[in-house]
Write an enzyme that holds these catalytic residues in place. Structure first.
Site, PDB file in Angstrom:
ATOM      1  N   GLY A 160      -5.633  -5.278   3.279  1.00  0.00           N
ATOM      2  CA  GLY A 160      -5.076  -4.770   2.027  1.00  0.00           C
ATOM      3  C   GLY A 160      -4.871  -5.893   1.044  1.00  0.00           C
TER       4      GLY A 160
ATOM      5  N   ASN B  51       1.181   1.820   7.928  1.00  0.00           N
ATOM      6  CA  ASN B  51      -0.282   1.783   7.905  1.00  0.00           C
ATOM      7  C   ASN B  51      -0.766   3.132   8.397  1.00  0.00           C
ATOM      8  OD1 ASN B  51      -2.810   0.095   9.949  1.00  0.00           O
ATOM      9  ND2 ASN B  51      -3.036   1.194   8.051  1.00  0.00           N
ATOM     10  N   GLY B  52      -1.539   3.827   7.551  1.00  0.00           N
ATOM     11  CA  GLY B  52      -2.051   5.135   7.930  1.00  0.00           C
ATOM     12  C   GLY B  52      -1.864   6.118   6.796  1.00  0.00           C
TER      13      GLY B  52
ATOM     14  N   CYS C 289      -3.947  -0.863   5.382  1.00  0.00           N
ATOM     15  CA  CYS C 289      -2.752  -1.676   5.239  1.00  0.00           C
ATOM     16  C   CYS C 289      -2.612  -2.579   6.459  1.00  0.00           C
ATOM     17  CB  CYS C 289      -1.485  -0.829   5.169  1.00  0.00           C
ATOM     18  SG  CYS C 289      -1.303   0.059   3.611  1.00  0.00           S
TER      19      CYS C 289
ATOM     20  N   TYR D 218     -15.730  -1.912  11.303  1.00  0.00           N
ATOM     21  CA  TYR D 218     -15.557  -2.538  10.003  1.00  0.00           C
ATOM     22  C   TYR D 218     -14.182  -3.138   9.738  1.00  0.00           C
ATOM     23  CZ  TYR D 218     -14.779  -2.786   4.959  1.00  0.00           C
ATOM     24  OH  TYR D 218     -14.429  -3.208   3.703  1.00  0.00           O
TER      25      TYR D 218
END
Ligand code: SF4
Length: 464
Positions: free
Chosen positions: A35, A109-110, A8, A246
């Site tokens: 995302g 996010n997570g 995210c 990445y």
């Protein structure tokens, strides 16, 4: 690019007098790589919170007319890839909650690992559809003393990976879990402040980097200024090493190092650790590009672009037909026969997760006339699932979980296959091993795994 899906992207802004919805739109635009399933923005004019979210890319969800209705002094935004919960409108973020008097919006996010326990505390039966919604529910039940006080009560009870942006009618909040698994940075505008998952989103709105939100820290930004306090001790840190490999955009800066430079160093080290006899170094765009330049620099083998990425494929609601799906990788990557015909190639990619994409790339390069295809990967084999927000949640889906490097080579059909060592990858980041999460590579989880994960997720899978 083999296909772990990003988790995210978060953005938040407090800038009275500015067009905060538009700033958030551009911030999200810079974070689109994190995302692509849904996008949302919440704004407040000091009295009312307004949320607009929808499935789709940022540019599909928002237009001029929508942004024009979103006036305010502060806002938050979110782009989502679902690692928990399904892709539905309800699960898009920011999550919005109200107790009738006060309201809050939250972007996460997570991935949390104690959702069962939290759901019980929230009075929910079973698991919430998303852990983010659960956090918003817990906060909304404690808004009497304001969102800041609610955060100080709720955040210490969360276990797992979380970077959060939150807002009530007047204040912007940002927080990171005590290990700092996911990034979150603060930037300054002439008229206010922004927070964002990556510094590339600060750059796009003209904000200058101030600092990262510290692990275990809660930051509040409003007309009283910037107020930071610790809600938990942070004895050790564990930034996700996969952000370097990445996830993050190459122009973002993580812990003082540009991701592009780290990836170039990954490539240099890969050339030393896993040399190849070849005529051309070919990156798998875009994440392999910086590393391929580094590999070429050390090996002396010329760099050449043999694969072109169709940048606008993204996630689309128009599904390709079966016939097209079988040619799936060519929707994203197309080889250039003139560059690669008759040549021995070293193909540089960031990672191998399921192996199917690498296999398709090798096949496409052979069909385009490559004499040999040597695959080199800028991280070690991914053998363990991620419970902290990256979509690699079972061992069964990881090709390297029960195959040797030679067996993976056979599976992807390459002439040779080489990975960068764990030590090489860590050294390239410039951070000490003890300050990085690298659990998907070595199985050393910095936080206990989720209670609902079950033994089957970690046991040795039978590969089909
Ligand atoms: S397990 Fe891997 S992908 Fe997940 S947070 Fe740790 S390093 Fe990142």
């Amino acid at each position: 690019m083999e296909g772990p899906k990003e988790a995210c992207g978060l953005f938040g802004v407090w800038a009275p007098g500015e067009d905060v919805a538009r700033l958030t739109y551009f911030g999200l635009f810079a974070l689109q790589h994190r995302g692509q399933e849904s996008a949302g923005i919440a704004v407040s004019d000091g009295e009312h919170l307004l949320v607009f979210k929808e499935l789709g890319l940022v540019s599909q969800v928002f237009d001029e007319a929508t942004l024009a209705t979103m006036q305010g002094d502060l806002g938050i935004g979110h782009v989502r890839y679902s690692t928990t919960g399904s892709t539905t409108w309800e699960n898009a973020q920011p999550a919005f909650k109200t107790d009738g008097q006060r309201s809050l919006a939250l972007g996460h996010n997570g991935n949390l690992v104690n959702t069962l326990e939290l759901a019980e505390r929230a009075g929910r039966t079973g698991r919430a559809t998303t852990d983010s919604d659960l956090v918003a529910t817990l906060l909304a039940a404690r808004l009497d003393g304001g969102l800041g006080a609610a955060c100080l009560e709720v955040l210490p009870t969360l276990r797992g990976a979380f970077s959060l942006v939150m807002m009530d009618e007047r204040s912007l909040f940002a927080a990171r879990d005590p290990l700092g698994l996911r990034p979150l940075s603060i930037g300054r505008l002439p008229s206010g402040f922004v927070v964002a998952s990556e510094t590339c989103a600060l750059d796009i709105v003209g904000a200058s980097f101030v600092r990262d939100v510290e692990p275990g820290e809660l930051v509040r930004i409003d007309d009283r200024g910037v107020h930071a306090e610790r809600y938990a001790e942070s004895p050790r840190r564990a930034l996700c090493v996969f952000e370097y490999v990445y996830l993050a955009r190459p122009d973002s800066v993580l812990r003082g190092h540009t991701v592009h430079e780290v990836r170039r160093e990954l490539g240099r080290r890969l050339a030393r650790e896993a040399p190849a006899e070849a005529d051309l170094v070919v990156p798998v765009p875009d994440t392999g590009t910086s590393a391929a330049a580094g590999y070429s620099e050390v090996s002396g083998i010329p760099y050449g672009e043999g694969l072109i990425k169709n940048r606008y494929v993204g996630r689309t609601f128009i599904q390709p037909s079966q016939w097209l799906r079988e040619r799936g990788v060519k929707l994203k990557l197309n080889p250039i026969p003139e560059t690669i015909r008759g040549r021995r190639l070293v193909v540089i990619d960031d990672s191998i997760v399921r192996g199917t994409t690498t296999r398709q790339i090798v096949q496409a390069l052979r069909e385009a006339g490559a004499a040999e295809v040597h695959v080199r990967i800028t991280c070690p084999p991914i053998r363990w699932p991620c419970f902290y927000g990256i979509d690699m949640s079972t061992r069964a889906e990881l090709v390297a979980s029960d195959l040797s490097v030679e067996e993976v080579r056979q599976y992807v059909g390459a002439d040779s296959l080489g990975y960068l060592s764990l030590e090489g990858m860590i050294a390239a980041t410039g951070s000490p091993k003890g300050e990085l999460c690298r659990a998907c590579f070595d199985g050393e989880y910095p936080i206990e795994i989720p209670e609902h994960a079950g033994k089957f997720l970690l046991e040795h899978p039978a590969k089909s």
